[in-house]
Enzyme design. Sequence first.
Site, PDB file in Angstrom:
ATOM      1  N   TYR A   7      52.659  24.173  41.078  1.00 20.47           N
ATOM      2  CA  TYR A   7      53.507  24.302  39.962  1.00 20.47           C
ATOM      3  C   TYR A   7      53.862  23.484  38.774  1.00 20.47           C
ATOM      4  O   TYR A   7      53.870  24.175  37.809  1.00 20.47           O
ATOM      5  CB  TYR A   7      55.166  24.629  41.091  1.00 20.47           C
ATOM      6  CG  TYR A   7      55.772  25.024  39.255  1.00 20.47           C
ATOM      7  CD1 TYR A   7      56.008  26.005  39.252  1.00 20.47           C
ATOM      8  CD2 TYR A   7      56.959  23.782  39.179  1.00 20.47           C
ATOM      9  CE1 TYR A   7      56.729  26.652  38.116  1.00 20.47           C
ATOM     10  CE2 TYR A   7      57.816  24.261  38.157  1.00 20.47           C
ATOM     11  CZ  TYR A   7      57.236  25.834  38.039  1.00 20.47           C
ATOM     12  OH  TYR A   7      58.324  26.050  36.661  1.00 20.47           O
TER      13      TYR A   7
ATOM     14  N   SER B 262      64.404  23.862  28.525  1.00 14.78           N
ATOM     15  CA  SER B 262      63.930  25.708  28.804  1.00 14.78           C
ATOM     16  C   SER B 262      65.029  26.621  29.466  1.00 14.78           C
ATOM     17  O   SER B 262      66.155  25.469  29.629  1.00 14.78           O
ATOM     18  CB  SER B 262      62.734  25.385  30.106  1.00 14.78           C
ATOM     19  OG  SER B 262      62.939  26.813  31.068  1.00 14.78           O
TER      20      SER B 262
ATOM     21  N   GLN C 258      65.240  26.809  24.100  1.00 10.27           N
ATOM     22  CA  GLN C 258      63.581  27.145  24.268  1.00 10.27           C
ATOM     23  C   GLN C 258      63.949  28.766  24.939  1.00 10.27           C
ATOM     24  O   GLN C 258      65.031  28.945  26.197  1.00 10.27           O
ATOM     25  CB  GLN C 258      62.252  26.487  25.739  1.00 10.27           C
ATOM     26  CG  GLN C 258      61.485  27.719  25.849  1.00 10.27           C
ATOM     27  CD  GLN C 258      61.379  28.728  26.760  1.00 10.27           C
ATOM     28  OE1 GLN C 258      62.049  28.239  27.905  1.00 10.27           O
ATOM     29  NE2 GLN C 258      61.008  29.557  26.235  1.00 10.27           N
TER      30      GLN C 258
ATOM     31  N   SER D  58      50.960  26.136  21.306  1.00 10.35           N
ATOM     32  CA  SER D  58      50.554  25.842  22.741  1.00 10.35           C
ATOM     33  C   SER D  58      49.766  27.088  23.154  1.00 10.35           C
ATOM     34  O   SER D  58      50.062  27.987  23.334  1.00 10.35           O
ATOM     35  CB  SER D  58      52.393  25.470  22.701  1.00 10.35           C
ATOM     36  OG  SER D  58      52.220  25.898  24.241  1.00 10.35           O
TER      37      SER D  58
ATOM     38  N   HIS E 103      50.461  26.894  26.377  1.00 11.99           N
ATOM     39  CA  HIS E 103      50.908  27.113  27.859  1.00 11.99           C
ATOM     40  C   HIS E 103      51.450  25.903  28.487  1.00 11.99           C
ATOM     41  O   HIS E 103      51.003  25.860  29.543  1.00 11.99           O
ATOM     42  CB  HIS E 103      51.770  27.608  28.028  1.00 11.99           C
ATOM     43  CG  HIS E 103      53.285  28.633  28.942  1.00 11.99           C
ATOM     44  ND1 HIS E 103      54.425  29.254  27.939  1.00 11.99           N
ATOM     45  CD2 HIS E 103      53.565  27.994  30.003  1.00 11.99           C
ATOM     46  CE1 HIS E 103      54.921  29.936  28.456  1.00 11.99           C
ATOM     47  NE2 HIS E 103      54.722  28.947  29.624  1.00 11.99           N
TER      48      HIS E 103
ATOM     49  N   ARG F  43      48.441  27.889  31.267  1.00 13.20           N
ATOM     50  CA  ARG F  43      49.350  28.392  32.008  1.00 13.20           C
ATOM     51  C   ARG F  43      49.395  30.160  32.006  1.00 13.20           C
ATOM     52  O   ARG F  43      49.653  30.498  33.175  1.00 13.20           O
ATOM     53  CB  ARG F  43      50.893  27.987  32.705  1.00 13.20           C
ATOM     54  CG  ARG F  43      50.772  26.577  33.048  1.00 13.20           C
ATOM     55  CD  ARG F  43      51.871  25.849  32.483  1.00 13.20           C
ATOM     56  NE  ARG F  43      52.891  26.165  33.919  1.00 13.20           N
ATOM     57  CZ  ARG F  43      53.063  25.295  35.042  1.00 13.20           C
ATOM     58  NH1 ARG F  43      52.215  24.727  35.250  1.00 13.20           N
ATOM     59  NH2 ARG F  43      53.994  26.231  35.797  1.00 13.20           N
TER      60      ARG F  43
HETATM   61  C1  LIG Z   1      55.849  23.376  34.965  1.00  5.92           C
HETATM   62  C2  LIG Z   1      55.691  24.052  34.030  1.00  5.92           C
HETATM   63  C3  LIG Z   1      56.798  24.812  33.156  1.00  5.92           C
HETATM   64  C4  LIG Z   1      56.723  25.495  32.196  1.00  5.92           C
HETATM   65  N1  LIG Z   1      57.953  26.267  32.221  1.00  5.92           N
HETATM   66  C5  LIG Z   1      57.890  26.100  30.558  1.00  5.92           C
HETATM   67  C6  LIG Z   1      59.171  27.592  30.171  1.00  5.92           C
HETATM   68  O1  LIG Z   1      59.776  27.399  30.801  1.00  5.92           O
HETATM   69  N2  LIG Z   1      58.862  27.838  28.703  1.00  5.92           N
HETATM   70  C7  LIG Z   1      57.601  27.728  27.695  1.00  5.92           C
HETATM   71  O2  LIG Z   1      57.791  27.141  26.567  1.00  5.92           O
HETATM   72  N3  LIG Z   1      57.084  26.147  28.536  1.00  5.92           N
HETATM   73  C8  LIG Z   1      57.282  26.059  29.332  1.00  5.92           C
HETATM   74  N4  LIG Z   1      56.284  25.593  29.806  1.00  5.92           N
HETATM   75  C9  LIG Z   1      55.098  25.378  29.051  1.00  5.92           C
HETATM   76  C10 LIG Z   1      55.668  23.273  29.012  1.00  5.92           C
HETATM   77  O3  LIG Z   1      56.114  23.796  26.777  1.00  5.92           O
HETATM   78  C11 LIG Z   1      53.937  23.461  27.746  1.00  5.92           C
HETATM   79  O4  LIG Z   1      53.639  23.962  26.712  1.00  5.92           O
HETATM   80  C12 LIG Z   1      52.946  22.753  27.729  1.00  5.92           C
HETATM   81  O5  LIG Z   1      53.259  21.971  30.151  1.00  5.92           O
HETATM   82  C13 LIG Z   1      51.899  21.274  27.587  1.00  5.92           C
HETATM   83  O6  LIG Z   1      51.489  20.688  28.436  1.00  5.92           O
HETATM   84  P1  LIG Z   1      51.082  19.577  28.956  1.00  5.92           P
HETATM   85  O7  LIG Z   1      51.462  20.108  30.121  1.00  5.92           O
HETATM   86  O8  LIG Z   1      49.519  19.791  29.146  1.00  5.92           O
HETATM   87  O9  LIG Z   1      51.850  19.247  28.487  1.00  5.92           O
HETATM   88  C14 LIG Z   1      56.048  24.702  31.526  1.00  5.92           C
HETATM   89  C15 LIG Z   1      54.764  24.025  31.860  1.00  5.92           C
HETATM   90  C16 LIG Z   1      54.741  22.756  32.868  1.00  5.92           C
HETATM   91  C17 LIG Z   1      53.815  22.147  33.456  1.00  5.92           C
END
Ligand SMILES: Cc1cc2nc3c(=O)[nH]c(=O)nc-3n(C[C@H](O)[C@H](O)[C@H](O)COP(=O)(O)O)c2cc1C
Length: 366
Positions: free
Chosen positions: A30, A113, A134, A238, A240, A243
């Site tokens: 996850y 978040s 967020q 970004s 994400h 993801r």
């Molecule tokens: C486990 C996980 C959950 C995330 N949940 C959110 C979220 O709730 N809202 C959001 O805008 N981005 C979410 N993200 C994206 C992060 O805000 C961010 O864009 C991303 O982790 C950056 O990349 P990095 O993990 O390689 O540093 C999530 C990322 C991860 C790893």
Amino acid sequence: MSEQTIAAMRTTSEIVKLARQRLDQNAWDYLTGGAETETTLLRNRQALDEIAFRPRVLNNVSDIDLSREFLGMKMRLPVFLAPIGGLQQICPNGGGLPALKAAEDFGILSILSSVTEPGMDVAKAEVKSPLGYQLYVHGDDAWVFDILDQVQALGFVAFCLTVDTAIYSRRERDLIKGHTPRGRQRAGLDRDYQAKLDWDQIDRIRDKCKVALVAKGIATAEDARLAVEHGIDIVYISNHGGRQLDHGRGAIAVLPEVVEAVDGKAKVVVDGGFVRGTDIIKAIALGADAVGIGKLYGWGLAAGGQEGVARVLDILEEEMQVSMGLLGANALDKLTPAHLYRDARPVRAPSVTSGFPHIKFPDFDY
Ligand SMILES: Cc1cc2nc3c(=O)[nH]c(=O)nc-3n(C[C@H](O)[C@H](O)[C@H](O)COP(=O)(O)O)c2cc1C
């Protein structure tokens, strides 16, 4: 693992290894995995590795200032904690709160978040330093405005709308195992609204929003220009963390065209694959105002709660100090694109943990 052990760790590699040992496979996947083939996720690292430094010497770097003013806060590093949902899976004892506290103690901003614990009230009661909030848009204007009212009443300094999640991606690690992460199991959310979100709704939110409005998930100059036209204060590049859309570009590869398109009319921040002091320096040299870290602090949290995140931030600072000095820059605003060579060949294949090449761990990446 005793507190002393985390405090004694000298590298983030050791912290990531401990996180891997502590998380079960579902929680590791996850936190660490991405969408479909994970090409976007890997390109985040690859794009950073394609940038080499052009160091300058004889510049008196005996005193290096890494601080930056951002959203009214003098941040100790040009770094903030990106919003991560479902942190209770990573840290059952407090969810994201230990991370927020570590960031506060250290002196950087966090964006909370909307789909993690703690909720906004608890976060604001427990953390006195500036926080952003967020949101995934799961409802109509009335639904968003109600949340915005609470965000503003509680004193958050930024309202961050995530715009790269029109549709939830196919996370194959989860699909293969038949596992649904806890955040996905929440009832009562109308996910269709995320698909319907458009610039008109952004305009209506802009009209009501008195704090800095952030669009998170911008990946092209075209959308950066539109964001500025629609009054966005912070353009947040970004993907994400790899993801969402697979086969995207690495986040830092997008930065130059967005900085050019925004042309100083909004702040520009970026996240995606940043795990090293050198990574942060590269983004600042390309014109980012600040850099978000995601998985890196998630691993810190998994390894040692608040102390784990604090240790990650300390090490990141030390890495930045060393590299800034060796690069010949004693302050962030001395960094320019001329410090970078942008056509280097990466020395290793990217992987989810290729930022930590000294770790030897069976099945580490998976
Ligand atoms: C486990 C996980 C959950 C995330 N949940 C959110 C979220 O709730 N809202 C959001 O805008 N981005 C979410 N993200 C994206 C992060 O805000 C961010 O864009 C991303 O982790 C950056 O990349 P990095 O993990 O390689 O540093 C999530 C990322 C991860 C790893």
